[in-house]
Structure formats: C-alpha cells, structure tokens
Design a protein around this motif. Structure first.
Motif, mmCIF file in Angstrom:
data_model
loop_
_atom_site.group_PDB
_atom_site.id
_atom_site.type_symbol
_atom_site.label_atom_id
_atom_site.label_comp_id
_atom_site.label_asym_id
_atom_site.label_seq_id
_atom_site.Cartn_x
_atom_site.Cartn_y
_atom_site.Cartn_z
ATOM 1 N N SER A 7 0.842 -1.182 0.000
ATOM 2 C CA SER A 7 0.000 0.000 0.000
ATOM 3 C C SER A 7 0.887 1.245 0.000
ATOM 4 N N PRO A 8 0.965 1.957 -1.133
ATOM 5 C CA PRO A 8 1.772 3.178 -1.177
ATOM 6 C C PRO A 8 1.098 4.288 -0.375
ATOM 7 N N PRO A 9 1.835 5.368 -0.071
ATOM 8 C CA PRO A 9 3.224 5.619 -0.482
ATOM 9 C C PRO A 9 4.215 4.992 0.486
ATOM 10 N N GLY A 10 5.472 4.954 0.061
ATOM 11 C CA GLY A 10 6.525 4.415 0.899
ATOM 12 C C GLY A 10 6.584 2.907 0.844
ATOM 13 N N ILE A 11 7.638 2.365 1.429
ATOM 14 C CA ILE A 11 7.837 0.916 1.454
ATOM 15 C C ILE A 11 8.697 0.566 2.663
#
Length: 282
Positions: free
Chosen positions: A163-167
C-alpha cells in the motif's frame, strides 16, 4: 513419513517437525549460555559448537521421522551433484542460520528445515530459539497454510498487500554494502520513503510473512539452505521470492549451493518486476 497424506497425518508430521526444531533450539541455547568457541569454516564464515549440536539433533530426528528421504545440511558433506541431481525430494537444513548473530548474542538466529520437491521448497519450518517461536509454512498444492507457534498458541500468518506511499524494507544486519545502499536510494525514487528494518538470518522472511514489512532485497551471496525453509513460510503466507529477472530461485540445479541475487516480497500480486529499479552488476 510423507506430507502427501490425510489431514491428521499432516498435522502429526508438523508436530513432530516442530519438536525436532525446538529440540535443536534447546541444544543451541545450552551453548549460547556458555563461553563458546568460534572457528572459521572454509568460506571464512564462523562455526560454533552450537551449529554442530543442532545439526546432530536434526539429522537424527529426520532420519527417524523419514528414513527414506535424503538430507542436505550446511554442516554435512553433501553427495556430488552427479548423484543428487536425480533427487526429486530431499530435506534441506541450516541448523543455525545467523551464526554471526549468535556470536554477537543479539538473539536473531534461527533453525531451518525445508522439504524440497521438484526443485522448489514445498514445506518449511523456522525456529527462533531465543524468542521461543516456530514458523511453519506448507505450500503444497491444495494445502497452503502458514502459522507461528508461540506462547499464546498458534497464530495464522498472512502477508500484507503493498500500500503506497513508501515501502518498508527488511535488510541484513550483518551483510549489506555500498551497492545495496545505492540500490535502495534508487528504490526510493520509485516507491517514496524507504523505512529500514535491520534484522539477521532468515527472520527477514518471517517479518514479511507476519505482515510487518513489504520487501527484502538480497544483494550478495547466500546458500540454498539459508533461505529454503523461510521461503516456504513466506510463500505459504502469500508472499513470493524471485530472482531480479522475475524467475524463481532454483534448487539443486548445479554443483554449487550458492543462490543468485534475489528479492522477497510480501505481496505476491504486486507488479514488482515493472517497478523495481535496474540492478547494477556486482
């Protein structure tokens, strides 16, 4: 013993394998509590009495449980490839993954047993002795299940969708380097903020299987026994392990046990191949 069996027999097999892993973990912890000695193996990686003690427990336990299936262990001399290349089914064992974590006494080491069939891990069990936890993954066709045994009982495992944003990325505590750091900077250009969770051994796969992280890139050497059991746990929980070209990691396909570079991802449905940055040559 066979994992192609009625449900009650499968459950019994799981329980007996869990017992083997727990007994191997107890053997490790006995030595963990002492001023143990450390030697170097041929590849300059450390070896302790704990590796060998766990190996003996596992080899004896598997031989009693399933005497017709051969065993490959990091702490034994495997037969030549000309012989084992014909194996359709075998146990693949790392009695103590994360020996550096053991030596550094941070608790992030594991006991690993995988059953490999037709070139792929179909069953894996990962014990975490210090945490008193055992991860189990059965990804045989028609019988996919993943769970963790801990003090509170049995908990089912399921990866989380990306699930964006980021990881959230899990990375090795003891292995990394400038090439990985450069690649992660490029990853951030596509995925946004990269949250790092350093952890040792095959626990990285288990964090993905628990739904606590999204991605694990491995740039650098590993061996087949390092990842087989945890790969099965992750696959059974809904994740995936792939080479950077998108193909599965092969097992028992060559003389060497060294793996290609790979990534593990929690969300097997996400189009990783379309979004990952290119990998610079080592």
């Amino acid at each position: 013993m066979t994992l192609r069996a009625p449900v009650n027999e499968i459950t019994d097999s799981h329980e007996r394998l869990i017992d083997i892993v727990q007994r191997a973990g107890d053997a490790i912890l006995e030595i963990y509590a002492t001023d143990f000695e450390v030697t170097d193996k041929a590849d300059d990686s450390p070896l302790t009495q704990a590796d060998l003690a766990a190996h003996r427990v596992i080899a004896e336990g598997l031989a009693e449980l399933d005497p017709t299936t051969p065993i490959i262990s990091e702490e034994s001399d495997p037969p030549p490839y000309a012989e084992r290349r014909h194996w359709q089914r075998y146990w693949l064992v790392d009695p103590l993954d994360g020996t550096r974590e053991f030596v550094n006494r941070n608790g992030e080491f594991t006991v690993n047993i995988a059953l490999v069939e037709d070139g792929s891990p179909c069953f894996g069990i990962v014990g975490v002795p210090v945490q008193r936890r055992v991860f189990v993954g059965d990804c045989s066709p028609g019988r996919r299940t993943a769970y963790v045994i801990e003090a509170g009982g049995r908990q089912e495992l399921s990866t989380r969708p990306y699930s964006p944003p980021g990881i959230t990325v899990v990375a090795s505590r003891s292995h990394g380097g400038a090439r990985l750091e450069a690649w992660l900077k490029t990853l951030a250009e596509t995925f946004g903020d990269v949250q790092r969770t350093p952890v040792g051994s095959s626990l990285k796969f288990c964090l993905l299987a628990e739904g606590r992280a999204d991605f694990y890139p491995r740039l650098g050497p590993t061996s087949e026994w390092d990842i087989a059991a945890a790969s099965a746990v992750l696959a059974a929980a809904g994740g995936v392990v792939r080479q950077f070209d998108g193909t599965p990691v092969p097992y028992n396909a060559k003389e060497s046990f060294l793996n290609p570079e790979f990534y593990a991802a929690a969300d097997a449905t996400h189009p990783w191949q379309q979004r990952l940055p290119p990998l610079e040559p080592a």
